[in-house]
Design a protein around this motif. Structure first.
Motif, PDB file in Angstrom:
ATOM      1  N   ALA A  91       0.818  -1.215   0.000  1.00 11.38           N
ATOM      2  CA  ALA A  91       0.000   0.000   0.000  1.00 11.38           C
ATOM      3  C   ALA A  91       0.852   1.265   0.000  1.00 11.38           C
ATOM      4  CB  ALA A  91      -0.930  -0.001   1.211  1.00 11.38           C
ATOM      5  N   ALA A  92       2.095   1.158   0.474  1.00 13.97           N
ATOM      6  CA  ALA A  92       2.971   2.332   0.546  1.00 13.97           C
ATOM      7  C   ALA A  92       3.543   2.718  -0.811  1.00 13.97           C
ATOM      8  CB  ALA A  92       4.108   2.069   1.530  1.00 13.97           C
ATOM      9  N   GLY A  93       3.461   1.824  -1.797  1.00 10.04           N
ATOM     10  CA  GLY A  93       3.952   2.139  -3.134  1.00 10.04           C
ATOM     11  C   GLY A  93       5.456   2.360  -3.160  1.00 10.04           C
ATOM     12  N   ASN A  94       5.903   3.221  -4.091  1.00 12.44           N
ATOM     13  CA  ASN A  94       7.352   3.413  -4.253  1.00 12.44           C
ATOM     14  C   ASN A  94       7.941   4.434  -3.286  1.00 12.44           C
ATOM     15  OD1 ASN A  94       6.371   5.775  -5.368  1.00 12.44           O
ATOM     16  ND2 ASN A  94       7.596   5.650  -7.235  1.00 12.44           N
ATOM     17  N   MET A  95       7.113   4.948  -2.370  1.00 14.45           N
ATOM     18  CA  MET A  95       7.646   5.796  -1.301  1.00 14.45           C
ATOM     19  C   MET A  95       8.104   4.953  -0.119  1.00 14.45           C
ATOM     20  SD  MET A  95       7.880   8.955  -2.024  1.00 14.45           S
ATOM     21  CE  MET A  95       8.103   9.636  -0.384  1.00 14.45           C
ATOM     22  N   GLY A  96       7.640   3.704  -0.080  1.00 16.73           N
ATOM     23  CA  GLY A  96       8.066   2.805   0.980  1.00 16.73           C
ATOM     24  C   GLY A  96       7.458   3.150   2.334  1.00 16.73           C
ATOM     25  N   ILE A  97       7.747   2.304   3.292  1.00 15.11           N
ATOM     26  CA  ILE A  97       7.223   2.499   4.643  1.00 15.11           C
ATOM     27  C   ILE A  97       8.260   1.991   5.631  1.00 15.11           C
ATOM     28  CG2 ILE A  97       6.038   0.253   4.572  1.00 15.11           C
ATOM     29  CD1 ILE A  97       3.861   1.469   6.353  1.00 15.11           C
ATOM     30  N   TRP A  98       8.418   2.671   6.746  1.00 13.79           N
ATOM     31  CA  TRP A  98       9.399   2.203   7.717  1.00 13.79           C
ATOM     32  C   TRP A  98       8.709   1.433   8.825  1.00 13.79           C
ATOM     33  CZ3 TRP A  98      11.605   5.191  12.286  1.00 13.79           C
ATOM     34  CH2 TRP A  98      10.723   6.152  12.758  1.00 13.79           C
ATOM     35  N   THR A  99       9.510   0.737   9.611  1.00 18.54           N
ATOM     36  CA  THR A  99       8.963  -0.280  10.514  1.00 18.54           C
ATOM     37  C   THR A  99       8.040   0.299  11.586  1.00 18.54           C
ATOM     38  OG1 THR A  99      11.019  -0.149  11.796  1.00 18.54           O
ATOM     39  CG2 THR A  99      10.852  -1.900  10.156  1.00 18.54           C
ATOM     40  N   SER A 136      19.693   7.181   8.493  1.00 25.27           N
ATOM     41  CA  SER A 136      19.618   6.132   9.514  1.00 25.27           C
ATOM     42  C   SER A 136      18.326   5.331   9.428  1.00 25.27           C
ATOM     43  CB  SER A 136      19.738   6.754  10.909  1.00 25.27           C
ATOM     44  OG  SER A 136      18.659   7.635  11.154  1.00 25.27           O
ATOM     45  N   ARG A 137      17.450   5.721   8.518  1.00 21.49           N
ATOM     46  CA  ARG A 137      16.148   5.057   8.423  1.00 21.49           C
ATOM     47  C   ARG A 137      16.031   4.274   7.119  1.00 21.49           C
ATOM     48  NH1 ARG A 137      10.867   8.737   8.748  1.00 21.49           N
ATOM     49  NH2 ARG A 137      11.755   9.105  10.821  1.00 21.49           N
ATOM     50  N   LYS A 138      15.636   3.010   7.248  1.00 19.39           N
ATOM     51  CA  LYS A 138      15.364   2.191   6.069  1.00 19.39           C
ATOM     52  C   LYS A 138      13.857   2.109   5.862  1.00 19.39           C
ATOM     53  CE  LYS A 138      17.464  -1.650   7.120  1.00 19.39           C
ATOM     54  NZ  LYS A 138      18.035  -3.016   6.982  1.00 19.39           N
ATOM     55  N   VAL A 139      13.458   2.177   4.612  1.00 20.41           N
ATOM     56  CA  VAL A 139      12.048   1.974   4.296  1.00 20.41           C
ATOM     57  C   VAL A 139      11.930   0.734   3.419  1.00 20.41           C
ATOM     58  CG1 VAL A 139      11.466   4.419   4.468  1.00 20.41           C
ATOM     59  CG2 VAL A 139      12.139   3.485   2.265  1.00 20.41           C
ATOM     60  N   TYR A 140      10.769   0.130   3.458  1.00 19.82           N
ATOM     61  CA  TYR A 140      10.539  -1.111   2.715  1.00 19.82           C
ATOM     62  C   TYR A 140       9.490  -0.897   1.637  1.00 19.82           C
ATOM     63  CZ  TYR A 140      13.220  -3.500   6.323  1.00 19.82           C
ATOM     64  OH  TYR A 140      14.229  -3.902   7.158  1.00 19.82           O
ATOM     65  N   MET A 141       9.726  -1.530   0.496  1.00 18.44           N
ATOM     66  CA  MET A 141       8.771  -1.483  -0.609  1.00 18.44           C
ATOM     67  C   MET A 141       8.808  -2.818  -1.336  1.00 18.44           C
ATOM     68  SD  MET A 141      10.781   0.936  -3.355  1.00 18.44           S
ATOM     69  CE  MET A 141      10.911   2.220  -2.118  1.00 18.44           C
ATOM     70  N   LEU A 142       7.867  -3.011  -2.250  1.00 14.89           N
ATOM     71  CA  LEU A 142       7.851  -4.253  -3.014  1.00 14.89           C
ATOM     72  C   LEU A 142       9.131  -4.376  -3.836  1.00 14.89           C
ATOM     73  CD1 LEU A 142       4.170  -4.615  -4.273  1.00 14.89           C
ATOM     74  CD2 LEU A 142       5.194  -5.322  -2.107  1.00 14.89           C
ATOM     75  N   PHE A 143       9.601  -5.584  -3.984  1.00 10.84           N
ATOM     76  CA  PHE A 143      10.889  -5.845  -4.620  1.00 10.84           C
ATOM     77  C   PHE A 143      10.948  -5.308  -6.046  1.00 10.84           C
ATOM     78  CE2 PHE A 143      13.951  -8.495  -6.909  1.00 10.84           C
ATOM     79  CZ  PHE A 143      15.048  -8.428  -6.060  1.00 10.84           C
TER      80      PHE A 143
END
Length: 284
Positions: A91-99, A136-143
């Motif tokens: 749902a976060a798309g290519n902006m990603g989302i952090w934990t 320092s922050r990683k965000v996650y998105m679809l591969f």
């Protein structure tokens, strides 16, 4: 009965690829009891033939979507919690989302989320990206997604930092090209950069336009709209702006109290330490 209901649900969801609310699904299943519908939905969700997602129009409700062809195999073996995290990332798309946001949206504990993320990354379903806005922050998105420029900084960022050397190379090459052509459009310059292979990565028109704008702002080129095609054309100015002038080199040129400076006054040339220092360094 259950298989027939499952087929009815999938058929209804495929007619609505944007997703269906449970209330919209109910009329599509005439004669099906609530228990049969619930049993069929659980079966489809467990087999990953159906996805349950947060409704974009109302975060407090959910929608059902039929899984794409091939998703069943990709998601095989994932638990409901795994899918919840996956869909949150989706749902976060290519902006990603952090934990931290995942934790708030899924109500799962951080150690559980970390374990799920590791499993999803190992299966190449999601990936982590470092944001240039917060290293320092990683965000996650679809591969399979390309991260937004807001995250990566676009082509102007290397693996760890702003790539000023790359920008300088592009500026010099662009200026040299405009000088050699005498007149160039944005399309001309994009073509030149692409054909010469100056950039190892593909630059979009807006990327090249940013480089052109820096040259324009520095007074190294002029931009003029052409009467024939209506497009901006870039040329070397007839009277380039000098890097320095006599007035900009003297302290008076940038003095904030220049208007109050008078001979014999409280603020005066003879009492100004900056003016005296400037006179001393002059080579007579």
């Amino acid at each position: 009965m259950s298989k027939r209901v499952e087929e009815m649900i999938l058929a209804a969801c495929r007619k609505h690829p944007e997703g269906m609310l449970d209330t919209a699904l109910e009329p599509e299943l005439p004669g099906v009891t609530v228990n049969d519908r619930a049993e069929a939905l659980n079966s489809l969700l467990s087999s990953h033939k159906l996805q349950i997602l947060v409704n974009p129009a109302d975060p407090h409700s959910h929608i059902y979507k039929a899984s794409a062809v091939g998703d069943t195999a990709r998601f095989k073996g994932l638990t409901a919690e795994d899918m919840l995290v996956y869909q949150c990332i989706q749902a976060a798309g290519n902006m990603g989302i952090w934990t931290r946001d995942m934790k708030q949206r899924t109500n799962l504990q951080q150690p559980k989320i970390n374990k799920i993320l590791k499993a999803l990354e190992e299966r190449s379903l999601v990936k982590s990206i470092k944001s240039v806005q917060n290293a320092s922050r990683k965000v996650y998105m679809l591969f399979e997604l390309d991260p937004a420029k807001e995250l990566t900084g676009g082509p102007w960022y290397g693996p760890d930092a702003f790539d000023s050397e790359f920008i300088t190379v592009l500026q010099e090459a662009t200026l040299s090209y405009i000088k050699s052509k005498g007149d160039a459009t944005l399309a001309d310059i994009v073509r030149f950069i692409t054909e010469t292979g100056i950039s190892k990565q593909a630059l979009q028109e807006d990327d090249v336009e940013r480089i052109i704008n820096t040259l324009d702002y520095d007074g190294k080129i002029d931009s003029m709209e052409d009467d024939d095609d209506g497009l901006p054309h870039y040329r070397v100015p007839l009277m380039p702006i000098p890097d320095t002038t006599a007035f900009t080199s003297i302290p008076c040129g940038v003095c904030p109290v220049f208007n109050e400076c008078v001979e014999g006054g409280k603020i005066s040339p003879e009492s100004c330490q900056y003016y005296s220092a400037w006179l001393e360094q002059l080579d007579y």
